[in-house]
Design an enzyme around this catalytic site. Structure first.
Site, mmCIF file in Angstrom:
data_model
loop_
_atom_site.group_PDB
_atom_site.id
_atom_site.type_symbol
_atom_site.label_atom_id
_atom_site.label_comp_id
_atom_site.label_asym_id
_atom_site.label_seq_id
_atom_site.Cartn_x
_atom_site.Cartn_y
_atom_site.Cartn_z
ATOM 1 N N HIS A 1 -4.033 -10.072 -3.552
ATOM 2 C CA HIS A 1 -5.178 -9.782 -2.677
ATOM 3 C C HIS A 1 -6.398 -9.359 -3.484
ATOM 4 O O HIS A 1 -7.283 -8.650 -2.986
ATOM 5 C CB HIS A 1 -4.791 -8.710 -1.647
ATOM 6 C CG HIS A 1 -3.774 -9.207 -0.672
ATOM 7 N ND1 HIS A 1 -3.042 -8.371 0.133
ATOM 8 C CD2 HIS A 1 -3.336 -10.456 -0.393
ATOM 9 C CE1 HIS A 1 -2.197 -9.089 0.871
ATOM 10 N NE2 HIS A 1 -2.365 -10.354 0.582
ATOM 11 N N SER B 1 5.764 -1.786 1.667
ATOM 12 C CA SER B 1 4.998 -2.773 2.426
ATOM 13 C C SER B 1 5.608 -2.968 3.814
ATOM 14 O O SER B 1 6.833 -2.981 3.956
ATOM 15 C CB SER B 1 4.971 -4.124 1.703
ATOM 16 O OG SER B 1 4.221 -5.065 2.473
ATOM 17 N N CYS C 1 -27.822 -15.856 -9.466
ATOM 18 C CA CYS C 1 -28.160 -16.861 -8.444
ATOM 19 C C CYS C 1 -28.693 -16.254 -7.150
ATOM 20 O O CYS C 1 -29.066 -16.990 -6.237
ATOM 21 C CB CYS C 1 -26.922 -17.715 -8.148
ATOM 22 S SG CYS C 1 -25.701 -16.844 -7.149
ATOM 23 N N PHE D 1 -2.469 0.987 5.237
ATOM 24 C CA PHE D 1 -3.270 0.347 6.278
ATOM 25 C C PHE D 1 -2.772 0.623 7.685
ATOM 26 O O PHE D 1 -3.569 0.839 8.592
ATOM 27 C CB PHE D 1 -3.316 -1.171 6.036
ATOM 28 C CG PHE D 1 -4.058 -1.524 4.791
ATOM 29 C CD1 PHE D 1 -3.400 -1.610 3.571
ATOM 30 C CD2 PHE D 1 -5.418 -1.738 4.830
ATOM 31 C CE1 PHE D 1 -4.093 -1.899 2.411
ATOM 32 C CE2 PHE D 1 -6.126 -2.034 3.669
ATOM 33 C CZ PHE D 1 -5.450 -2.111 2.443
ATOM 34 N N ARG D 2 -1.409 0.585 7.876
ATOM 35 C CA ARG D 2 -0.902 0.558 9.239
ATOM 36 C C ARG D 2 -0.148 1.819 9.648
ATOM 37 O O ARG D 2 0.355 1.898 10.761
ATOM 38 C CB ARG D 2 -0.047 -0.694 9.447
ATOM 39 C CG ARG D 2 -0.885 -1.942 9.344
ATOM 40 C CD ARG D 2 -0.129 -3.257 9.369
ATOM 41 N NE ARG D 2 -1.111 -4.317 9.190
ATOM 42 C CZ ARG D 2 -1.583 -4.658 7.994
ATOM 43 N NH1 ARG D 2 -1.170 -4.032 6.889
ATOM 44 N NH2 ARG D 2 -2.495 -5.625 7.890
ATOM 45 N N ASN E 1 11.160 1.375 1.547
ATOM 46 C CA ASN E 1 10.002 1.606 2.405
ATOM 47 C C ASN E 1 10.259 2.822 3.287
ATOM 48 O O ASN E 1 11.394 3.020 3.744
ATOM 49 C CB ASN E 1 9.756 0.362 3.282
ATOM 50 C CG ASN E 1 8.318 0.307 3.768
ATOM 51 O OD1 ASN E 1 7.387 0.307 2.961
ATOM 52 N ND2 ASN E 1 8.136 0.288 5.075
ATOM 53 N N ALA F 1 0.815 -1.221 0.000
ATOM 54 C CA ALA F 1 0.000 0.000 0.000
ATOM 55 C C ALA F 1 0.847 1.269 0.000
ATOM 56 O O ALA F 1 0.392 2.320 -0.475
ATOM 57 C CB ALA F 1 -0.931 -0.024 1.208
ATOM 58 N N GLN G 1 0.072 -6.571 -3.517
ATOM 59 C CA GLN G 1 -0.950 -6.729 -2.488
ATOM 60 C C GLN G 1 -2.042 -5.674 -2.687
ATOM 61 O O GLN G 1 -3.043 -5.687 -1.989
ATOM 62 C CB GLN G 1 -0.328 -6.564 -1.098
ATOM 63 C CG GLN G 1 0.756 -7.566 -0.766
ATOM 64 C CD GLN G 1 1.493 -7.186 0.504
ATOM 65 O OE1 GLN G 1 1.164 -7.661 1.591
ATOM 66 N NE2 GLN G 1 2.449 -6.291 0.392
ATOM 67 N N ASP H 1 -5.951 -1.561 -6.036
ATOM 68 C CA ASP H 1 -6.391 -0.267 -6.602
ATOM 69 C C ASP H 1 -6.317 -0.199 -8.129
ATOM 70 O O ASP H 1 -6.718 0.805 -8.719
ATOM 71 C CB ASP H 1 -5.578 0.870 -5.978
ATOM 72 C CG ASP H 1 -4.063 0.655 -6.078
ATOM 73 O OD1 ASP H 1 -3.350 1.057 -5.129
ATOM 74 O OD2 ASP H 1 -3.617 0.076 -7.100
HETATM 75 N N1 APR Z 1 6.910 5.456 0.058
HETATM 76 C C1 APR Z 1 7.488 4.363 0.656
HETATM 77 N N2 APR Z 1 6.906 3.679 1.689
HETATM 78 C C2 APR Z 1 5.722 4.151 2.124
HETATM 79 C C3 APR Z 1 5.074 5.280 1.569
HETATM 80 C C4 APR Z 1 5.727 5.946 0.484
HETATM 81 N N3 APR Z 1 5.189 6.992 -0.119
HETATM 82 N N4 APR Z 1 3.883 5.469 2.231
HETATM 83 C C5 APR Z 1 3.814 4.482 3.159
HETATM 84 N N5 APR Z 1 4.908 3.698 3.105
HETATM 85 C C6 APR Z 1 5.201 2.482 3.879
HETATM 86 C C7 APR Z 1 4.837 2.565 5.350
HETATM 87 O O1 APR Z 1 5.966 2.956 6.082
HETATM 88 C C8 APR Z 1 4.415 1.128 5.689
HETATM 89 O O2 APR Z 1 5.495 0.406 6.270
HETATM 90 O O3 APR Z 1 4.392 1.464 3.325
HETATM 91 C C9 APR Z 1 4.092 0.496 4.333
HETATM 92 C C10 APR Z 1 2.627 0.097 4.148
HETATM 93 O O4 APR Z 1 2.362 -0.954 5.036
HETATM 94 P P1 APR Z 1 0.853 -1.419 5.306
HETATM 95 O O5 APR Z 1 0.003 -0.245 5.547
HETATM 96 O O6 APR Z 1 0.929 -2.473 6.351
HETATM 97 O O7 APR Z 1 0.408 -2.008 3.898
HETATM 98 P P2 APR Z 1 0.728 -3.441 3.258
HETATM 99 O O8 APR Z 1 2.060 -3.944 3.651
HETATM 100 O O9 APR Z 1 0.440 -3.343 1.825
HETATM 101 O O10 APR Z 1 -0.411 -4.346 3.953
HETATM 102 C C11 APR Z 1 -0.551 -5.669 3.563
HETATM 103 O O11 APR Z 1 -2.569 -5.888 4.810
HETATM 104 O O12 APR Z 1 -4.450 -4.923 5.531
HETATM 105 C C12 APR Z 1 -3.977 -5.839 4.660
HETATM 106 O O13 APR Z 1 -4.909 -6.606 2.623
HETATM 107 C C13 APR Z 1 -4.278 -5.516 3.206
HETATM 108 O O14 APR Z 1 -2.831 -5.793 1.280
HETATM 109 C C14 APR Z 1 -2.891 -5.315 2.594
HETATM 110 C C15 APR Z 1 -1.992 -6.087 3.535
#
Ligand code: APR
Length: 259
Positions: free
Chosen positions: A123, A197, A159, A35-36, A222, A24, A103, A106
Site C-alpha cells: 500500500h 490484519s 511539472c 483502521f477498523r 490477531n 495495522a 499493508q 509507516d
Molecule cells: N496485536 C494484534 N492484533 C491487533 C493489535 C495488536 N496490538 N492491534 C490491533 N489488532 C488487530 C485488530 O483486531 C484488527 O483486526 O489488527 C487488525 C487491524 O485491522 P485493520 O484496522 O482493518 O487494518 P488492516 O487490516 O491493516 O487494513 C487494511 O485497509 O484502510 C485500509 O489501506 C488501509 O492498509 C490498510 C488496509
C-alpha cells in the site's frame, strides 16, 4: 497460548520460506491507531474522503486530504518499532525470513532493521511523496515543511502536478512490482504468518489464501477474530508484541538446540 507459540516457532525452524504478512495491528503497540478497531482511523475520518478520484477531483479535496494525511503522518514520524517489528527483523538476521508483505505505510519495518529488498510495501509508504502527473518522488518531511509553511495542497516543482503522500488510496492502482512479487512469494512459501490484519481489503487479503492453496501452513496472529480463522492452521488471538517476542525466543532456543 504457550503451546501455540512453541508450535509456531517449530514451524518457523522447519520451514524453508517464511512469509510475514503485516497489517495495522502490528503497529498499534507503537502508538499508531489501526483502521477498523474502535477509535481507529475510519472512526475518525470518512474513508470516501480518501478515495483517489476525490483527491484528483479538486484543489479543495486535496487540501482536505493533506489535512487528514498530516494528522496521520505526525504520530507515524515519531513512532518506534515495537517487539513484534523487532522480532521480524531478528527472523531475517537468523535467515528465517523470505519477505514481509506489508499493508503498513509507516516505515517501521525499515526502522526495525529489515532490509529494503525483503519489504514489499503493497500500500505504498507515507514516508515519501509522489507527483501524480510526472511521478517524481520527494522526501515526505521536506514537503510536509512546505505544508506547514502554508502550501495546503503542494505541487510538483518540475511539472506543477499535484503531490500526494506515496500511499495507495482506495481506487488507485496497486504498485505493479510489489503486487506481482507478493503473489509469487505467497504461492512459493511453506509458512505464511499474518500479524495484525482484519483481512478485509483486497487484493492484499487474497495473499493468505494463495499461500494456503499452494500448500503452505497459515498462521494468524490477531487481537480479534478474522473471517480467515477457520482456514488457518493456527490462530492466536492476542497482542502481536508479546506473542512475536515469545515466538522469536523459542526459535532461537530451537536453533540453538540444533547447533
Ligand atoms: N496485536 C494484534 N492484533 C491487533 C493489535 C495488536 N496490538 N492491534 C490491533 N489488532 C488487530 C485488530 O483486531 C484488527 O483486526 O489488527 C487488525 C487491524 O485491522 P485493520 O484496522 O482493518 O487494518 P488492516 O487490516 O491493516 O487494513 C487494511 O485497509 O484502510 C485500509 O489501506 C488501509 O492498509 C490498510 C488496509
Amino acid at each position: 497460548m504457550k503451546d501455540q507459540i512453541e508450535k509456531v516457532a517449530q514451524w518457523i525452524v522447519h520451514s524453508k520460506r517464511v512469509v510475514v504478512f503485516a497489517g495495522a495491528g502490528l503497529s498499534t503497540e507503537s502508538g499508531i491507531p489501526d483502521f477498523r478497531s474502535p477509535g481507529g482511523v475510519w472512526d475518525r475520518y470518512n474513508p470516501e474522503d480518501f478515495y483517489f478520484q476525490n483527491f484528483m477531483a479538486s484543489e479543495a479535496s486535496r487540501e482536505k486530504y493533506w489535512q487528514m494525511a498530516t494528522e496521520m503522518y505526525e504520530p507515524m514520524k515519531k513512532a518506534q518499532p515495537n517487539p513484534a517489528h523487532l522480532a521480524i527483523a531478528d527472523l531475517e538476521r537468523l535467515g528465517k525470513l523470505d519477505c514481509i508483505i506489508t499493508q503498513n505505510v509507516d516505515g517501521l519495518h525499515h526502522k526495525a532493521g529489515n532490509s529494503e529488498e525483503k519489504i514489499l510495501e503493497l500500500h505504498g509508504t507515507a514516508m515519501h511523496v509522489a507527483c501524480m502527473q510526472c511521478h517524481k518522488r520527494y522526501d515526505r518531511e521536506k514537503v510536509q515543511q512546505r505544508w506547514r509553511n502554508g502550501e495546503k495542497a503542494p505541487r510538483c516543482g518540475d511539472c506543477g502536478g499535484p503531490l500526494k503522500p506515496a500511499t495507495i488510496s482506495f481506487g488507485q492502482s496497486m504498485p505493479e512490482r510489489e503486487t506481482e512479487e507478493s503473489y509469487q512469494r505467497s504461492s512459493a512459501c511453506d509458512l505464511f504468518i499474518v500479524i495484525g490484519s482484519s483481512l478485509v481489503v483486497q487484493p492484499a487479503a487474497s495473499m493468505p489464501l494463495v499461500a494456503k492453496r499452494n500448500g503452505a501452513k497459515l498462521v494468524i496472529i490477531n487481537r480479534d477474530p478474522t473471517s480467515f480463522d477457520d482456514t488457518a492452521d493456527m490462530t492466536i488471538h492476542g497482542q502481536a508484541g508479546p506473542i512475536m517476542a515469545g515466538i522469536l525466543e523459542n526459535v532461537k532456543k530451537e536453533l540453538g538446540a540444533q547447533e
